[in-house]
Design a protein around this motif. Structure first.
Motif, short mmCIF file in Angstrom:
data_model
loop_
_atom_site.label_atom_id
_atom_site.label_comp_id
_atom_site.label_asym_id
_atom_site.label_seq_id
_atom_site.Cartn_x
_atom_site.Cartn_y
_atom_site.Cartn_z
N VAL A 32 54.72 -48.90 -85.25
CA VAL A 32 55.06 -48.81 -86.67
C VAL A 32 55.05 -50.21 -87.30
O VAL A 32 54.54 -50.40 -88.41
CB VAL A 32 56.44 -48.12 -86.86
CG1 VAL A 32 56.90 -48.21 -88.31
CG2 VAL A 32 56.35 -46.67 -86.42
N ALA A 82 56.78 -47.20 -79.72
CA ALA A 82 56.56 -46.58 -81.04
C ALA A 82 57.02 -47.52 -82.16
O ALA A 82 56.37 -47.60 -83.21
CB ALA A 82 57.31 -45.25 -81.11
N ALA A 117 49.20 -38.40 -86.30
CA ALA A 117 48.99 -38.81 -87.70
C ALA A 117 48.48 -40.25 -87.77
O ALA A 117 47.59 -40.57 -88.58
CB ALA A 117 50.31 -38.70 -88.48
N THR A 118 49.02 -41.11 -86.90
CA THR A 118 48.62 -42.51 -86.92
C THR A 118 47.16 -42.65 -86.50
O THR A 118 46.40 -43.44 -87.08
CB THR A 118 49.52 -43.33 -85.97
OG1 THR A 118 50.88 -43.08 -86.30
CG2 THR A 118 49.25 -44.82 -86.11
N LEU A 164 53.81 -38.35 -84.53
CA LEU A 164 53.58 -39.70 -85.06
C LEU A 164 52.24 -40.25 -84.56
O LEU A 164 51.46 -40.78 -85.34
CB LEU A 164 54.71 -40.63 -84.65
CG LEU A 164 54.53 -42.10 -85.07
CD1 LEU A 164 54.61 -42.22 -86.59
CD2 LEU A 164 55.58 -43.00 -84.42
#
Lengths: 232, 309
Positions: A174, A170, A203-204, A200
């Protein structure tokens, strides 16, 4: 004036982008013209076509694996020709280890589609993946290059070993997003979806589908990720 | 954090303090204008100098020369503010402003007080207006933190004010940008009183920062945005379970100029320190705070046996 990188006409890079675009359309159920046309049809006659199939590896089988569409014999032959014409490197180099993982995923994908690839000329020797990098930056960079194995069942051993490295993956995602490296971000999103999705990743993924739409390779990776997400 | 990295952080901080000490006259306020015409930038610079010196004095981990410079700079800054009288006059002249009392609050831990300003701040902070300032959310926390140092009633409660900040909402970490980044660092600075009270950071925010701070540090290290990178290094050591980045300190030390000035990573510093001061005093001040707090937390966690490398 656009500063977006444009691949050289006739290059493998261009062919890979075009193939990725075709596969992305097939994944979304909007294949060229008639819906029955294969996304791989005639790729051996296009400049760089077989090389593009080799570059995308197991991902060229994504439309068949993820949508249930049957793989035809001539399509399997195209993959075999690509492997034969572009053999994996041999030896004990990091590059050979990388190809070992990629071809393990390709062989597993073919097996799930009823094709036995044992004895195919050009495939990497089957081997266990090397140790995972300790630091998250290197681990994520390695996983970006191994993304064709980012599927729940194509490389269970690697997936199993990554289960307790979810945070590191992760963090890599990011970082890729902050560097505007959407292709790497899409590939790491696939890994996270393979391990365990969360807010996460969802949404990504939407962001990548929108902001990466102009790049066929991001579009393709995002389309795979979307199906991995929907199929969970 | 190993001893070599701790020494490196100490060296960076003390070199930076030396530079600030030599450049102190650049921080002097212009005296040929009415009080209220003194520029906000010069008030800000001087107050940040005082803050860094106060942190050095508070942590008491600096070598004798650095400690002496810090003490001397605190006295210098206090005198520049007319031993608090200038801040009092500014606060009385513009009661709706909050910066005079915020600046004043930096001096309080070092023992400097101004009785009239104490009364004025206490009165202003009790007004309904104190909770109705049109600040961005992390600036509201700055006033809240200043009120605590002054000993007045803070306007608003910590959790509500924190919830309004970028960090408080714990957003998708890839939505970070330079503007949000300064909001995040200052939210942490205010909630922990510049590292004095790591427990002041709510636990969910600590978890969030433990997850994503390494990514932000890596991205700003790669872009060599030293000013922001150093602020993020401070955030790491403000956490109850501090995060150290020893390999990043090596890059910071390489970037620091031989005279102690810290580049900001954005503008090319002129050769003359007096000319370089304008754009580079801020990263150099941040280097002092980052070096000091890193050394202090490394020593205390080594004693306690905790911390994350």
């Amino acid at each position: 004036m656009s500063l977006t990188h444009q691949p050289t006409p006739g290059s493998v890079e261009e062919a890979t982008g075009a193939l990725a675009g075709s596969l992305a359309r097939a994944l979304r159920g909007t294949s060229d013209g008639v819906g029955t046309r294969s996304p791989l049809a005639s790729w051996d006659r296009r400049a760089g076509g077989l090389a593009a199939i080799r570059v995308l590896g197991a991902d060229v089988l994504a439309p068949f694996l993820l949508t249930g569409k049957p793989l035809r014999q001539e399509e399997a032959w195209l993959v075999r020709a690509a492997v034969r014409d572009h053999p994996a490197p041999r030896g004990h180099t990091p590059e050979a280890a990388l190809w070992g993982v990629r071809d393990t995923a390709l062989t597993a994908a073919l097996a799930r589609l009823g094709v036995d690839a044992s004895g195919w000329e050009g495939l990497a020797e089957p081997r266990a993946p090397g140790p995972l990098a300790d630091d998250w930056v290197t681990l994520a960079a390695d996983l970006v290059r191994l993304s064709t194995a980012a599927h729940p069942s194509l490389h269970p051993e690697l997936r199993e070993r990554l289960l307790d490295r979810r945070l590191d993956v992760a963090r890599g995602l990011v970082r890729a997003m902050l560097r505007r490296d959407l292709l790497s971000a899409a590939r790491l999103t696939r890994w996270l979806l393979t391990l365990a999705p969360d807010d996460l990743t969802s949404a990504t993924l939407v962001h990548l589908e929108i902001a990466g739409h102009h790049d066929p390779r991001v579009r393709f990776e995002a389309a795979i990720a979307r199906l991995l997400s929907d199929n969970r | 954090m190993d001893a070599t990295a701790v020494r490196l952080a100490q060296h960076v901080g003390e070199q930076a303090m030396d530079w600030l000490g030599r450049l102190r006259t650049s921080f002097a306020l212009h005296r040929d204008v009415p009080d209220y015409d003194i520029s906000g930038e010069s008030l800000k610079s001087l107050s940040e100098l005082a803050l860094a010196a106060a942190v050095v004095a508070r942590e008491a981990v600096a070598g004798p020369r650095c400690a002496a410079t810090a003490g001397s700079l605190l006295g210098f800054a206090w005198r520049e503010f007319d031993t608090g009288a200038l801040l009092y006059r500014l606060q009385a002249h513009t009661p709706a402003a909050t910066h005079p009392m915020e600046i004043y609050s930096y001096f309080i831990p070092a023992g400097y007080r101004h009785a009239q300003l104490d009364r004025l701040a206490d009165h202003l902070l009790s007004l309904r207006a104190a909770s109705a300032v049109e600040h961005v959310p992390n600036r509201r926390l700055a006033v809240w933190a200043a009120a605590r140092r002054i000993g007045a009633r803070p306007p608003g409660d910590r959790d509500t004010l924190t919830a309004g900040t970028w960090l408080g909402r714990m957003p998708e970490p890839w939505m970070m940008d330079a503007n949000n980044a300064y909001g995040v660092t200052h939210t942490v600075f205010h909630l922990t009183d510049w590292g004095a009270d790591p427990g002041g950071l709510p636990e969910p925010l600590c978890d969030y920062l433990h997850r994503w701070l390494p990514v932000w540090v890596e991205v700003f290290r790669e872009t060599r945005f030293w000013d922001l990178l150093l602020e993020f290094l401070i955030v790491g050591v403000c956490l109850p379970e501090p995060m150290f980045f020893p390999e990043v300190w090596e890059r910071v030390a390489e970037a620091q100029r031989p005279d102690g000035m810290m580049p900001n990573g954005l503008t090319a510093p002129p050769v003359e320190p007096e000319h370089a001061w304008l754009n580079h005093h801020h990263p150099t001040i941040v280097a002092v705070v980052a070096g000091t707090l890193t050394v202090s937390r490394a020593l205390s966690t080594a004693t306690a046996g905790g911390g994350r490398a």
